[in-house]
Design an enzyme around this catalytic site. Structure first.
Site, mmCIF file in Angstrom:
data_model
loop_
_atom_site.group_PDB
_atom_site.id
_atom_site.type_symbol
_atom_site.label_atom_id
_atom_site.label_comp_id
_atom_site.label_asym_id
_atom_site.label_seq_id
_atom_site.Cartn_x
_atom_site.Cartn_y
_atom_site.Cartn_z
ATOM 1 N N LYS A 31 0.828 -1.214 0.000
ATOM 2 C CA LYS A 31 0.000 0.000 0.000
ATOM 3 C C LYS A 31 0.861 1.262 0.000
ATOM 4 O O LYS A 31 0.634 2.183 -0.785
ATOM 5 C CB LYS A 31 -0.923 0.030 1.225
ATOM 6 C CG LYS A 31 -1.975 -1.061 1.230
ATOM 7 C CD LYS A 31 -2.891 -0.952 2.438
ATOM 8 C CE LYS A 31 -2.166 -1.130 3.753
ATOM 9 N NZ LYS A 31 -1.545 -2.459 3.948
ATOM 10 N N THR A 32 1.831 1.282 0.897
ATOM 11 C CA THR A 32 2.668 2.470 0.986
ATOM 12 C C THR A 32 3.475 2.640 -0.299
ATOM 13 O O THR A 32 3.645 3.749 -0.815
ATOM 14 C CB THR A 32 3.599 2.367 2.220
ATOM 15 O OG1 THR A 32 2.781 2.198 3.376
ATOM 16 C CG2 THR A 32 4.434 3.614 2.393
ATOM 17 N N ASP A 216 -2.056 7.826 3.674
ATOM 18 C CA ASP A 216 -1.633 6.474 4.083
ATOM 19 C C ASP A 216 -2.292 6.144 5.424
ATOM 20 O O ASP A 216 -2.715 7.034 6.157
ATOM 21 C CB ASP A 216 -0.105 6.436 4.224
ATOM 22 C CG ASP A 216 0.459 5.005 4.191
ATOM 23 O OD1 ASP A 216 -0.335 4.052 4.051
ATOM 24 O OD2 ASP A 216 1.689 4.839 4.298
ATOM 25 N N GLU A 217 -2.376 4.871 5.769
ATOM 26 C CA GLU A 217 -2.944 4.416 7.052
ATOM 27 C C GLU A 217 -4.311 5.060 7.297
ATOM 28 O O GLU A 217 -4.606 5.550 8.399
ATOM 29 C CB GLU A 217 -1.989 4.754 8.213
ATOM 30 C CG GLU A 217 -0.574 4.223 8.052
ATOM 31 C CD GLU A 217 -0.418 2.749 8.431
ATOM 32 O OE1 GLU A 217 -1.421 2.119 8.823
ATOM 33 O OE2 GLU A 217 0.697 2.239 8.303
ATOM 34 N N GLN A 247 -5.803 -3.312 10.551
ATOM 35 C CA GLN A 247 -4.702 -2.692 11.278
ATOM 36 C C GLN A 247 -5.133 -1.407 11.980
ATOM 37 O O GLN A 247 -4.311 -0.544 12.261
ATOM 38 C CB GLN A 247 -3.539 -2.394 10.338
ATOM 39 C CG GLN A 247 -2.893 -3.647 9.785
ATOM 40 C CD GLN A 247 -1.653 -3.319 8.964
ATOM 41 O OE1 GLN A 247 -0.640 -2.899 9.486
ATOM 42 N NE2 GLN A 247 -1.754 -3.495 7.655
ATOM 43 N N ARG A 602 4.939 -7.505 10.991
ATOM 44 C CA ARG A 602 6.162 -6.694 10.828
ATOM 45 C C ARG A 602 7.335 -7.573 10.408
ATOM 46 O O ARG A 602 8.348 -7.088 9.914
ATOM 47 C CB ARG A 602 6.546 -5.970 12.139
ATOM 48 C CG ARG A 602 5.562 -4.950 12.671
ATOM 49 C CD ARG A 602 5.104 -3.991 11.625
ATOM 50 N NE ARG A 602 3.814 -4.402 11.086
ATOM 51 C CZ ARG A 602 3.311 -3.931 9.946
ATOM 52 N NH1 ARG A 602 3.970 -3.049 9.227
ATOM 53 N NH2 ARG A 602 2.137 -4.352 9.492
HETATM 54 P P1 ATP Z 1 1.603 -2.158 5.931
HETATM 55 O O1 ATP Z 1 0.173 -2.593 5.895
HETATM 56 O O2 ATP Z 1 2.363 -2.912 6.957
HETATM 57 O O3 ATP Z 1 1.759 -0.685 5.998
HETATM 58 P P2 ATP Z 1 2.028 -1.999 3.103
HETATM 59 O O4 ATP Z 1 0.818 -2.584 2.482
HETATM 60 O O5 ATP Z 1 2.125 -0.532 3.154
HETATM 61 O O6 ATP Z 1 2.242 -2.643 4.537
HETATM 62 P P3 ATP Z 1 4.611 -1.855 1.890
HETATM 63 O O7 ATP Z 1 5.361 -1.460 3.094
HETATM 64 O O8 ATP Z 1 4.332 -0.865 0.851
HETATM 65 O O9 ATP Z 1 3.273 -2.597 2.330
HETATM 66 O O10 ATP Z 1 5.343 -3.086 1.187
HETATM 67 C C1 ATP Z 1 5.776 -4.221 1.935
HETATM 68 C C2 ATP Z 1 7.097 -4.749 1.382
HETATM 69 O O11 ATP Z 1 6.882 -5.373 0.136
HETATM 70 C C3 ATP Z 1 8.095 -3.646 1.133
HETATM 71 O O12 ATP Z 1 9.389 -4.125 1.456
HETATM 72 C C4 ATP Z 1 7.957 -3.388 -0.361
HETATM 73 O O13 ATP Z 1 9.136 -2.864 -0.898
HETATM 74 C C5 ATP Z 1 7.674 -4.784 -0.889
HETATM 75 N N1 ATP Z 1 6.896 -4.776 -2.139
HETATM 76 C C6 ATP Z 1 5.669 -4.254 -2.327
HETATM 77 N N2 ATP Z 1 5.238 -4.440 -3.582
HETATM 78 C C7 ATP Z 1 6.227 -5.099 -4.224
HETATM 79 C C8 ATP Z 1 6.394 -5.597 -5.576
HETATM 80 N N3 ATP Z 1 5.459 -5.436 -6.499
HETATM 81 N N4 ATP Z 1 7.538 -6.237 -5.853
HETATM 82 C C9 ATP Z 1 8.492 -6.427 -4.905
HETATM 83 N N5 ATP Z 1 8.400 -5.989 -3.643
HETATM 84 C C10 ATP Z 1 7.278 -5.340 -3.295
HETATM 85 MG MG MG Z 2 2.267 0.857 4.774
#
Ligand code: ATP
Ligand code: MG
Length: 727
Positions: A31-32, A216-217, A247, A602
Site C-alpha cells: 500500500k505504501t 496512508d494508514e 490494522q 512486521r
Molecule cells: P503495511 O500494511 O504494513 O503498511 P504496506 O501494504 O504498506 O504494509 P509496503 O510497506 O508498501 O506494504 O510493502 C511491503 C514490502 O513489500 C516492502 O518491502 C515493499 O518494498 C515490498 N513490495 C511491495 N510491492 C512489491 C512488488 N510489487 N515487488 C516487490 N516488492 C514489493
Molecule cells: Mg504501509
C-alpha cells in the site's frame, strides 16, 4: 520505468483514472509503495505540478522516506510537495496563516508533557482535587473533545458535577493557551479545520491548489482528521486513500475505522482496489497472521497470499519470568548476529512501555547496542527542554509554560512564594507571567525576591539584545552559556551530568543542521520559530537511525508501517497482551487482536513469540496464562523452544550500574536461615564464584534460584543447597 516494480493490481491502483480511489489491502501488500509510486506517476505524467500534491503519512519518518523515494524516482526537488503527518501539515498551514487563524506570529507548539504540566498548574491554582480528577484524565478529556471538533461552547451546560468540572478545566486551559499563544497537538488540527470553515477565500485557494490528496494508514484517521480532509478535498480534488481495517489500532484515541466504510458515500465515484499478494513475510508468518485475524468479526474481509518461502517455524519461548524472557531474547539476538544478521534488522516489540526497561537491561548486559524507537526522545530530555524553554522565553516572553520552566533553572533563588505571587498577579490581571513579573517588581515583592526576579528579567532582555543578529546556531550556543545551564551541569559530577552537557552541545548541532536545511517550512518564517516548532513536533523517530547498527525496540503501536527481517514479540500473556482492561470488552479485545496482527506482520523472515509465567510489572508480581492469541495461531506453524543448555558468558554488571532497580525490591527468604535475598544482589558461591541473583521460583524447601555467574554463566540452583554468601 518504475511501473515495472509493481504487480498488475498495484499498477492499476497507481494509474487509476477515477476521481477517488480507495486501496483496501492487508499488511505488506504494498500500500505504501503504491502511494509513493502514485505520486511519482502523477508527476511524471504531468497530471499536476509538485505543489498541487498533498500527502499524509503516519510518521515524520515515513514522510522523509517518501520524499527520498520520490527524489530518487524523479529528479525533482521533493520539498515542493506537502508531505507530512496531519500534525505537521496543519502546523505548516497555521504558520502561514497565523493571523487568519487568530494566533500570534510567535505561537508555540505544546507537546503533551508541556500540556500536562500546564493542566496540573491550573488545577492547583483552582484547588481542584487531583485524586478525583487525575490530570491525565483531564488531558484526555480535553484532547478527546478537540479530536471530535468540540470547543467548550459546544458542550452545553453539563449537569453532572464530573462533567462540569472537566468542562470548567477545559475552559480555563483554553484561556491560558490563548494568553500565551500556545497550541497543543490536537489544537493544530482543530484550528486549521476552523480556518477552513471561517475563511472561505483561503479554503478556496487551497481547494484549487491541492488537486491530488493522498493518505496512508487511512483506517486510523479520527473524526477531525477525516472532516479536515473532506473539507479540503471539496468537489475538485482527487482523493487517494490506502488502508487496512485489520490494522486499525487507535480506536482508543478516537480513530474511526468506519471512515473506510463511509468512503464510498462521502466520495462518490470512487473506485475500490484490492491488493492480495504479500511481499513482506514468509508464508509461515503470513498464515499465522491470517489465522489470528480470522477470529475478529465485522471485518471487511481480505485475502492475502504470498509466493515467498515457507521459512522457519515461528518460535515460541515460555520463560520462567520476565528477566529470563529478556535474557533469552538477548541470547537469540547474539546468535543471529553471529549468523550474519545486522542488529538493525532485528526488532523487539512489546505491548506496554513499562516492559522496555527489563529488556533494555538484558541488552546492556549482553552488550547489544539498541535504540528505543519513539521512546524518550532527544527533545524530551530534561536539559534539552530547559534550553528550549529559554529559547522560547527569549523569543516570546509571554509563553507561560516556558517561563515556568526557565525561571528558576538553574536555581537562582526565586522561591515558591515569589512565584505564587507572580502567578496570582497574572491571574488577577489576566496577563502573562512575564508581564506579571514586571508588575511584581514594581510592587508586591520583598527586596530580596525583587533582586532575584530582576536578575532573570535582565538576563532574558540581554540575551534578546545580543542575539538579534546571530544565526540560529550561535543563538542557541549563547543561550546555553548565558542561561547558566551549561555551567550548572559542568559543575555537577558523574556520568549523567556529562551526558547532559553533551546533549546541550548536541542541541547546538541540531540548530546548525536545521538552519542549513531551513526550507522545511516557508521562507518567511523566522528561523527560531521554525526550530522551536520542529523541536515540539519531532517525535524522536530519527533517534532510531542516528546509531547505525542497533536493535530496534518499540511498542507495537509505534511499529505500524515498519518491517524487519527478525521480530521478537514479547510479553504474550493474557492481562498484558491482550491488555487486562480490554479482555472483557469484545470491541477492545478485537482491537488488541489487530494490534497482534500488526505485530506479527512486521516480520519478514523470522518471528519469535515469548511469554513469562511470572512478571514484575507496575511494582507487582503477576502470574499470567499465555496469551489467548497464541491459541489462535495454528499449532503446526509454531515450534516450542527451550533454552539451549549451554550458558552464554555474561560479563558481570558494572559496579554501581548493576541490575534493574525495580527488581531490587523483590526479597525472598532462605528456608534454612533468617537470611533474605534480593534480586539484583551480588553473591558468591563456593564453586562458581561471584554472581548476581536474577530470579527465583517456588518457596520454602523448594525455592530455586537463578544466578548469573561471572565465570560460569547463568545457572539454576536449589537455594537450600547453594550455601550462598552475600558478596
Ligand atoms: P503495511 O500494511 O504494513 O503498511 P504496506 O501494504 O504498506 O504494509 P509496503 O510497506 O508498501 O506494504 O510493502 C511491503 C514490502 O513489500 C516492502 O518491502 C515493499 O518494498 C515490498 N513490495 C511491495 N510491492 C512489491 C512488488 N510489487 N515487488 C516487490 N516488492 C514489493
Ligand atoms: Mg504501509
Amino acid at each position: 520505468m518504475f511501473l515495472q516494480e509493481l504487480n498488475e493490481a498495484q499498477r492499476q491502483a497507481v494509474t487509476s483514472e477515477s476521481r477517488h480511489s480507495l486501496v483496501l489491502a492487508g499488511a505488506g501488500s504494498g500500500k505504501t509503495r503504491v502511494l509513493t509510486h502514485r505520486i511519482a506517476w502523477l508527476l511524471q505524467q504531468q497530471r499536476c505540478q509538485p505543489h498541487q500534491i498533498l500527502a499524509v503519512t503516519f510518521t515524520n519518518k515515513a514522510a522523509a522516506e517518501m520524499r527520498g523515494r520520490i527524489e530518487s524516482l524523479l529528479q525533482i526537488n521533493p520539498r515542493a510537495l506537502w508531505v507530512g503527518t496531519f500534525h505537521s501539515l496543519a502546523h505548516r498551514l497555521l504558520r502561514l496563516h497565523w493571523r487568519e487563524a487568530g494566533l500570534e506570529q510567535t505561537f508555540q507548539v505544546l507537546d503533551s508533557e508541556d500540556q500536562l504540566r500546564m493542566i496540573k498548574r491550573l488545577m492547583k491554582a483552582h484547588h481542584v482535587d487531583d485524586s478525583r480528577y487525575p490530570p491525565r484524565q483531564v488531558q484526555g478529556f480535553i484532547n478527546a473533545r478537540k479530536d471530535e471538533g468540540q470547543r467548550v461552547r459546544h458542550l452545553g451546560t453539563p449537569l453532572d458535577p464530573y462533567q462540569k468540572q472537566m468542562t470548567f478545566l477545559y475552559q480555563e486551559y483554553e484561556a491560558a493557551c490563548e494568553r500565551g499563544s500556545l497550541v497543543d497537538f490536537a489544537e493544530l488540527l482543530l484550528r486549521s479545520h476552523e480556518l477552513w470553515l471561517n475563511q472561505p477565500a483561503l479554503l478556496e485557494h487551497y481547494q484549487n491548489r491541492f488537486q491530488y490528496i493522498l493518505v496512508d494508514e487511512f483506517q486510523d484517521t479520527n473524526t477531525l482528521q477525516y472532516a479536515w480532509l473532506r473539507v479540503l478535498a471539496g468537489d475538485k480534488a482527487h482523493l487517494f486513500a490506502v488502508g487496512d481495517d485489520d490494522q486499525s489500532i487507535y480506536g482508543w484515541r478516537g480513530a474511526r475505522v468506519e471512515n473506510i466504510q463511509r468512503f464510498d458515500k462521502d466520495f462518490p465515484g470512487s473506485q475500490l482496489f484490492r491488493l492480495e499478494q504479500n511481499y513482506r513475510s514468509t508464508s509461515t508468518i503470513l498464515n499465522a497472521a491470517n489465522a489470528l485475524i480470522e477470529n475478529n468479526t465485522a471485518r471487511l474481509g481480505k485475502k492475502l497470499w504470498t509466493d515467498g518461502q515457507t521459512g522457519e517455524p515461528i518460535r515460541l519461548y515460555k520463560a520462567f519470568n520476565d528477566l529470563d524472557e529478556a535474557e533469552y531474547i538477548a541470547e537469540r539476538i547474539q546468535d543471529h548476529k553471529q549468523k550474519g544478521f545486522r542488529y538493525q534488522d532485528i526488532a523487539v516489540l512489546y505491548r506496554s512501555n513499562a516492559q522496555s526497561r527489563v529488556l533494555e537491561e538484558a541488552m546492556l548486559r549482553a552488550q547489544i547496542p539498541y535504540r528505543i524507537y519513539g521512546g524518550l526522545r532527544f527533545y524530551e530530555r530534561a536539559e534539552i527542554k530547559d534550553a528550549i524553554a529559554y529559547c522560547r522565553v527569549v523569543y516570546h516572553p509571554d509563553d507561560d509554560a516556558a517561563f515556568e520552566r526557565a525561571v528558576n533553572m538553574p536555581p537562582r533563588g526565586i522561591g515558591d512564594r515569589t512565584l505564587t505571587t507572580i502567578r496570582e498577579i497574572a491571574r488577577e490581571l489576566d496577563i502573562s507571567l512575564w508581564k506579571a513579573t514586571v508588575e511584581a517588581c514594581k510592587n508586591g515583592l520583598s527586596a530580596r525576591a525583587r533582586t532575584a526576579v530582576l536578575g532573570f528579567v535582565e538576563l532574558i532582555q540581554s540575551i534578546q539584545q545580543d542575539t538579534r543578529n546571530l544565526s540560529l546556531e550561535k543563538t542557541v550556543a549563547l543561550i546555553n552559556e548565558r542561561s547558566g545551564l551549561l555551567g550548572h551541569y559542568r559543575n555537577e559530577k558523574g556520568e549523567k551530568a556529562r551526558t547532559r552537557v553533551e546533549n546541550l552541545e548536541e542541541l547546538v548541532n541540531a540548530a546548525r543542521e536545521f538552519d542549513s536545511d531551513g526550507d522545511e517550512i516557508e521562507d518567511d518564517m523566522p528561523a527560531m520559530a521554525a526550530f522551536l516548532s520542529h523541536a515540539a513536533l519531532e517525535t524522536g523517530e530519527q533517534q532510531a537511525d542516528t546509531w547505525s547498527d542497533s536493535v530496534q525496540m518499540m511498542t507495537l503501536h509505534t511499529a505500524k508501517g515498519l518491517e524487519f527481517p527478525l521480530v521478537f514479540l514479547s510479553g504474550m500473556e493474557d492481562g498484558l497482551f491482550p491488555h487486562q482492561r480490554c479482555i472483557d470488552e469484545p470491541r477492545q479485545l478485537q482491537e488488541e487482536r489487530r494490534l497482534c496482527y500488526v505485530g506479527i506482520t512486521r516480520a519478514k523472515q523470522q518471528l519469535y513469540l515469548t511469554h513469562a509465567e511470572r512478571r514484575r510489572l507496575y511494582q507487582r508480581d503477576t502470574f499470567s496464562p499465555p496469551s489467548r492469541f497464541l491459541n489462535e495461531i495454528p499449532e503446526e506453524l509454531i515450534e516450542e523452544v527451550r533454552k539451549p543448555s549451554k550458558f552464554t558468558f555474561n560479563p558481570p554488571p558494572r559496579p554501581g550500574n548493576s541490575l534493574p532497580n525495580v527488581q531490587k525490591g523483590t526479597r525472598f527468604n532462605d528456608p534454612d536461615s533468617d537470611q533474605t535475598w534480593q534480586i539484583g544482589q551480588r553473591v558468591t558461591h563456593k564453586k562458581f564464584g561471584l554472581g548476581v541473583i536474577l530470579g527465583y521460583e517456588g518457596s520454602g524447601e523448594r525455592t530455586r534460584i537463578q544466578i548469573n555467574f561471572e565465570k560460569a554463566g547463568s545457572k539454576w540452583l536449589v537455594l537450600s543447597y547453594a550455601k550462598l554468601q552475600a558478596a
